[in-house]
Design an enzyme around this catalytic site. Structure first.
Site, mmCIF file in Angstrom:
data_model
loop_
_atom_site.group_PDB
_atom_site.id
_atom_site.type_symbol
_atom_site.label_atom_id
_atom_site.label_comp_id
_atom_site.label_asym_id
_atom_site.label_seq_id
_atom_site.Cartn_x
_atom_site.Cartn_y
_atom_site.Cartn_z
ATOM 1 N N GLU A 74 0.818 -1.212 0.000
ATOM 2 C CA GLU A 74 0.000 0.000 0.000
ATOM 3 C C GLU A 74 0.855 1.268 0.000
ATOM 4 O O GLU A 74 0.369 2.332 0.400
ATOM 5 C CB GLU A 74 -0.944 0.009 1.223
ATOM 6 C CG GLU A 74 -1.767 -1.242 1.422
ATOM 7 C CD GLU A 74 -2.973 -1.347 0.499
ATOM 8 O OE1 GLU A 74 -2.886 -0.869 -0.648
ATOM 9 O OE2 GLU A 74 -3.987 -1.917 0.931
ATOM 10 N N TYR A 120 -13.022 15.211 20.564
ATOM 11 C CA TYR A 120 -11.718 14.640 20.219
ATOM 12 C C TYR A 120 -11.682 14.036 18.828
ATOM 13 O O TYR A 120 -10.631 13.997 18.192
ATOM 14 C CB TYR A 120 -11.243 13.655 21.305
ATOM 15 C CG TYR A 120 -10.316 14.375 22.254
ATOM 16 C CD1 TYR A 120 -10.824 15.297 23.171
ATOM 17 C CD2 TYR A 120 -8.943 14.202 22.188
ATOM 18 C CE1 TYR A 120 -9.979 16.014 24.001
ATOM 19 C CE2 TYR A 120 -8.089 14.920 23.005
ATOM 20 C CZ TYR A 120 -8.608 15.821 23.916
ATOM 21 O OH TYR A 120 -7.769 16.538 24.719
HETATM 22 P P1 13P Z 1 0.648 -5.050 3.603
HETATM 23 O O1 13P Z 1 0.929 -6.286 4.453
HETATM 24 O O2 13P Z 1 1.212 -5.180 2.212
HETATM 25 O O3 13P Z 1 1.083 -3.792 4.320
HETATM 26 O O4 13P Z 1 -0.920 -4.962 3.441
HETATM 27 C C1 13P Z 1 -1.723 -5.033 4.591
HETATM 28 C C2 13P Z 1 -2.993 -4.290 4.430
HETATM 29 O O5 13P Z 1 -3.519 -3.812 5.409
HETATM 30 C C3 13P Z 1 -3.591 -4.160 3.096
HETATM 31 O O6 13P Z 1 -4.568 -3.180 3.087
#
Ligand code: 13P
Length: 211
Positions: A74, A120
């Site tokens: 990501e 908050y």
């Molecule tokens: P990654 O393990 O590649 O960071 O992906 C995890 C995740 O939350 C995908 O949205």
């Protein structure tokens, strides 16, 4: 803060999120901008509860991988925030249960699916947190959609996936992600009820004072 100190803080805050159930398995990813303009980001398929400081992925200022384990799939999701928001110093993406539940509601208000219930939430997350349509995790087509939404929001909610939250610092971004989860819990608890929302003037006052 030195890079070593930032790595240690990332391990500690990610571990705390994991220990309290904000993340399970290998879900979620966290990035932070370094003083040299580069970034640290959690490795793909890593568990936020068991990060090793030396293995955290290192990116240069152009988001190219230059050290550590293979970065999160990501990266572009994080890049969208850093590109759209000059003040962003860290980005936290979670699949935290309550926020993700809101992200699955077919009748959610796409402009602002979590109303301003508490100070908050407004102080940490901001005036609004738009919903971004569903994309497959790791789909680079998500980047322009997130960047467009993030131009006017510190956080976005990815439909059927989870929240992405930015902050000036790593600690700020983590606090905002935690506040967002609590606000989502309240929104779900109060669904069907008639909660008293903060007024526009109260939201403006909070943002002027703490924003
Ligand atoms: P990654 O393990 O590649 O960071 O992906 C995890 C995740 O939350 C995908 O949205």
């Amino acid at each position: 803060m030195t890079e070593a100190e930032t790595r240690a803080l990332l391990v500690s805050l990610a571990g705390s999120l994991y220990a309290r159930g904000f993340s399970v398995g290998s879900a979620g990813n966290i990035s932070v901008r370094l003083e040299d303009g580069g970034y640290l980001i959690t490795p793909t398929n890593s568990c936020l509860g068991r990060l090793e400081a030396a293995r955290i992925s290192r990116l240069d200022a152009a988001f190219a991988h230059i050290g550590g384990d293979k970065p999160s799939k990501e990266v572009f999701m994080h890049r969208a925030f850093y590109t759209a928001r000059a003040e962003a110093g860290a980005v936290v993406h979670l699949h935290s249960t309550m926020a993700t539940a809101v992200a699955c509601l077919a009748d959610a208000d796409a402009d602002n699916p979590i109303p301003p219930l508490t100070p908050y939430f407004v102080m940490r997350v901001g005036r609004r947190m738009p919903l971004v349509p569903y994309y497959r995790p790791g789909d680079p087509a998500m980047e322009p959609a997130i960047a467009a939404a993030a131009a006017d929001a510190r956080a976005v909610l990815l439909a059927n996936h989870g929240p992405v939250v930015s902050g000036r610092t790593l600690t700020d971004a983590v606090y905002a992600a935690e506040e967002l989860e609590e606000a989502a819990k309240l929104a779900l608890l109060l669904r069907g009820a008639s909660p008293r929302l903060l007024t526009g003037a109260q939201v403006a006052d909070l943002l002027a004072t703490f924003g």
